[in-house]
Design a protein around this motif. Structure first.
Motif, short mmCIF file in Angstrom:
data_model
loop_
_atom_site.label_atom_id
_atom_site.label_comp_id
_atom_site.label_asym_id
_atom_site.label_seq_id
_atom_site.Cartn_x
_atom_site.Cartn_y
_atom_site.Cartn_z
N PRO A 39 0.79 -1.23 0.00
CA PRO A 39 0.00 0.00 0.00
C PRO A 39 0.82 1.28 0.00
CG PRO A 39 0.08 -0.89 2.21
CD PRO A 39 0.80 -1.88 1.33
N ALA A 40 2.12 1.18 0.26
CA ALA A 40 2.93 2.40 0.41
C ALA A 40 4.27 2.23 -0.28
CB ALA A 40 3.15 2.72 1.89
N ILE A 41 4.77 3.36 -0.77
CA ILE A 41 6.03 3.34 -1.51
C ILE A 41 7.20 2.95 -0.60
CG2 ILE A 41 6.53 5.79 -1.17
CD1 ILE A 41 7.64 5.84 -4.00
N GLY A 42 7.11 3.25 0.68
CA GLY A 42 8.20 2.90 1.59
C GLY A 42 8.43 1.40 1.65
N THR A 43 7.36 0.63 1.68
CA THR A 43 7.49 -0.83 1.69
C THR A 43 8.09 -1.33 0.39
OG1 THR A 43 5.51 -0.92 3.07
CG2 THR A 43 6.25 -2.98 2.09
N ALA A 44 7.69 -0.73 -0.73
CA ALA A 44 8.25 -1.13 -2.03
C ALA A 44 9.74 -0.86 -2.07
CB ALA A 44 7.53 -0.37 -3.15
N ILE A 45 10.17 0.24 -1.51
CA ILE A 45 11.60 0.58 -1.49
C ILE A 45 12.38 -0.45 -0.67
CG2 ILE A 45 13.26 2.29 -0.65
CD1 ILE A 45 11.11 4.42 -1.27
N LEU A 46 11.84 -0.83 0.50
CA LEU A 46 12.51 -1.82 1.34
C LEU A 46 12.64 -3.16 0.61
CD1 LEU A 46 10.91 -1.06 4.82
CD2 LEU A 46 13.25 -0.58 4.09
N LEU A 47 11.59 -3.55 -0.09
CA LEU A 47 11.66 -4.81 -0.83
C LEU A 47 12.69 -4.74 -1.96
CD1 LEU A 47 7.88 -5.78 -1.01
CD2 LEU A 47 9.70 -7.06 0.13
N ALA A 48 12.70 -3.61 -2.67
CA ALA A 48 13.66 -3.46 -3.76
C ALA A 48 15.09 -3.47 -3.27
CB ALA A 48 13.38 -2.17 -4.53
N GLY A 49 15.31 -2.98 -2.05
CA GLY A 49 16.66 -2.96 -1.51
C GLY A 49 17.12 -4.27 -0.92
N SER A 50 16.17 -5.20 -0.72
CA SER A 50 16.54 -6.44 -0.04
C SER A 50 16.45 -7.68 -0.91
CB SER A 50 15.63 -6.65 1.18
OG SER A 50 14.27 -6.74 0.78
N ALA A 51 15.94 -7.54 -2.14
CA ALA A 51 15.79 -8.70 -3.02
C ALA A 51 15.91 -8.26 -4.48
CB ALA A 51 14.43 -9.38 -2.78
N ASP A 52 16.11 -9.22 -5.35
CA ASP A 52 16.21 -8.92 -6.79
C ASP A 52 14.81 -8.80 -7.36
OD1 ASP A 52 18.95 -8.93 -6.67
OD2 ASP A 52 19.16 -11.03 -7.29
N VAL A 53 14.20 -7.67 -7.14
CA VAL A 53 12.85 -7.38 -7.63
C VAL A 53 12.84 -6.00 -8.26
CG1 VAL A 53 11.75 -8.83 -5.87
CG2 VAL A 53 12.09 -6.38 -5.44
N LEU A 54 11.82 -5.74 -9.07
CA LEU A 54 11.60 -4.41 -9.63
C LEU A 54 10.42 -3.78 -8.90
CD1 LEU A 54 11.84 -5.17 -13.46
CD2 LEU A 54 13.60 -4.11 -12.02
N ALA A 55 10.65 -2.64 -8.25
CA ALA A 55 9.56 -1.91 -7.61
C ALA A 55 9.08 -0.83 -8.57
CB ALA A 55 10.04 -1.27 -6.31
N LEU A 56 7.83 -0.92 -8.98
CA LEU A 56 7.28 0.02 -9.95
C LEU A 56 6.59 1.16 -9.22
CD1 LEU A 56 5.80 -2.41 -12.64
CD2 LEU A 56 8.17 -1.71 -12.21
N VAL A 57 7.15 2.35 -9.37
CA VAL A 57 6.64 3.53 -8.66
C VAL A 57 6.61 4.70 -9.63
CG1 VAL A 57 7.56 2.70 -6.46
CG2 VAL A 57 8.90 4.27 -7.85
N PRO A 58 5.85 5.76 -9.34
CA PRO A 58 5.87 6.94 -10.20
C PRO A 58 7.28 7.48 -10.37
CG PRO A 58 4.03 7.07 -8.68
CD PRO A 58 4.86 5.89 -8.25
N SER A 59 7.58 7.94 -11.57
CA SER A 59 8.95 8.35 -11.89
C SER A 59 9.43 9.52 -11.04
CB SER A 59 9.05 8.72 -13.38
OG SER A 59 8.08 9.71 -13.71
#
Length: 296
Positions: A223-243
Motif C-alpha cells: 500500500p505504500a512506496i516505503g514498503t516497495a523501497i525496502l523490498l527493492a533494496g533487499s531482493a532482486d525485484v523491480l519496484a514500480l513507482v511513479p517516476s
C-alpha cells in the motif's frame, strides 16, 4: 436588521467636518442644491437640525458635535472593510495547510514544501493526510489542497488544475541482474512489486505485456512506496513507482532507476481546491509551490 440609507453617511461626515453645504458639496462632487436636500433628509432621519446658522456660517448643534467623530470613524471603518487587504507577509504568516494525496505525492512534495516554508514562510506548517475513499467535497471544509491523479467529475465548486503527467519507473538494487538499460526480457524475468492502496495487482502494465504475448510475476502488492523501497533494496525485484517519486528516493535508498521498456500512458497529475481559496494569497502561495515541484 433594517439598515438606514448608508449613502447619507459620507454627506453627514462632509457636512459636519466642513460646516458648510457648499464645502461638503464640492468635496463629494455634487451640486449645492443636492447637498442641501441631503441635509434636509439627514435632519428628518436624525430629528435634529445638525447645522444651524451663526453669523454668515453654520455651526453644529450638540448632536452634530457628538456625531462628527462617530461619522468619520464609521466612514473610515466602511472604507477599510471594502478595501482589498494587502497580501500577508509570508515571514509572519501563521497557518496550517492540510494537504491530501497519495503516498507517492507526499514523498515528492513534503521535502519541497518544507524547504519552501523554511525559506519563505517559517511559521507555516503542513499536515499531510493520506488519500482514501473521501469525497472531493471534503475540500469544502476539511482539506485545503488535494494533489495527485485527478477525478473524472469533481463537484462544480471544486477547482481543478492539471500540472504535470508522469510515467512509472522501476527501482532495483545495484546487484540485481539487469544491465545499464533495462530490457523487456529483464523486465519480465524479475519479480515485480507494485504499489496500490487497494491491493490491485493488475494494471495497464499487464495489458501491454499481454499485447506482446508476455506475462509478469507480481511478487507483492503493497500500500505504500516505503514498503516497495525496502523490498527493492533487499531482493532482486523491480519496484514500480511513479517516476518523480523514484527520482527522489533512489539516491538515499541506494537504488537504481530504470525506465519501464513499455509504451505506457502518462498519468495526469494536478491539484484540487475549493473555489473560496481562489483569491487567498496564502493559499495561492501553497498552490504555486506545489505546482512548481510537480511540474519540475
Amino acid at each position: 436588521m433594517q439598515l438606514p440609507d448608508l449613502n447619507l453617511l459620507p454627506a453627514l461626515d462632509a457636512l459636519l467636518r466642513t460646516g458648510s453645504v457648499t464645502g461638503a458639496a464640492a468635496e463629494l462632487d455634487v451640486s449645492p442644491s443636492a447637498m442641501s436636500r441631503t441635509l434636509g433628509r439627514l435632519r428628518r432621519v436624525l430629528g435634529d437640525p445638525l447645522l444651524v446658522p451663526a453669523g454668515r456660517g453654520l455651526v453644529p448643534t450638540a448632536l452634530g458635535r457628538e456625531l462628527a467623530p462617530r461619522a468619520e470613524q464609521a466612514l473610515l471603518g466602511a472604507a477599510d472593510v471594502l478595501t482589498r487587504p494587502a497580501p500577508p507577509e509570508l515571514a509572519a504568516l501563521e497557518r496550517v495547510f492540510v494537504v491530501r494525496g497519495s503516498d507517492e505525492s507526499g514523498v515528492v512534495l513534503a521535502p519541497a514544501l518544507a524547504a519552501a516554508a523554511a525559506r519563505e514562510a517559517p511559521r507555516v506548517r503542513f499536515r499531510f493526510v493520506p488519500e482514501g475513499d473521501e469525497d472531493p467535497a471534503d475540500l469544502r471544509d476539511r482539506v485545503d489542497l488535494e494533489v495527485g491523479a485527478l477525478p473524472a467529475a469533481p463537484p462544480s465548486d471544486i477547482r481543478v488544475r492539471t500540472v504535470a503527467a508522469h510515467l512509472f519507473a522501476a527501482l532495483v538494487r545495484p546487484a540485481a541482474p539487469v544491465g545499464d538499460r533495462l530490457t523487456l526480457a529483464e523486465f519480465v524475468a524479475l519479480p515485480h512489486v507494485t504499489v496500490s492502496r487497494r491491493g490491485r495487482a493488475h494494471s495497464v502494465v499487464d495489458e501491454r505485456l499481454a499485447d506482446l504475448g508476455l506475462r509478469r510475476d507480481v511478487l507483492a502488492t503493497v500500500p505504500a512506496i516505503g514498503t516497495a523501497i525496502l523490498l527493492a533494496g533487499s531482493a532482486d525485484v523491480l519496484a514500480l513507482v511513479p517516476s518523480d517519486a523514484a527520482a527522489v528516493v533512489a539516491g538515499p535508498a541506494g537504488l537504481r532507476v530504470h525506465p519501464i521498456p513499455l509504451d505506457l500512458p502518462r498519468v495526469a497529475l494536478g491539484m484540487l481546491w475549493h473555489r473560496r481559496w481562489d483569491t487567498d494569497p496564502a493559499h495561492r502561495w501553497l498552490r504555486d509551490r506545489v505546482a512548481a515541484r510537480m511540474a519540475g
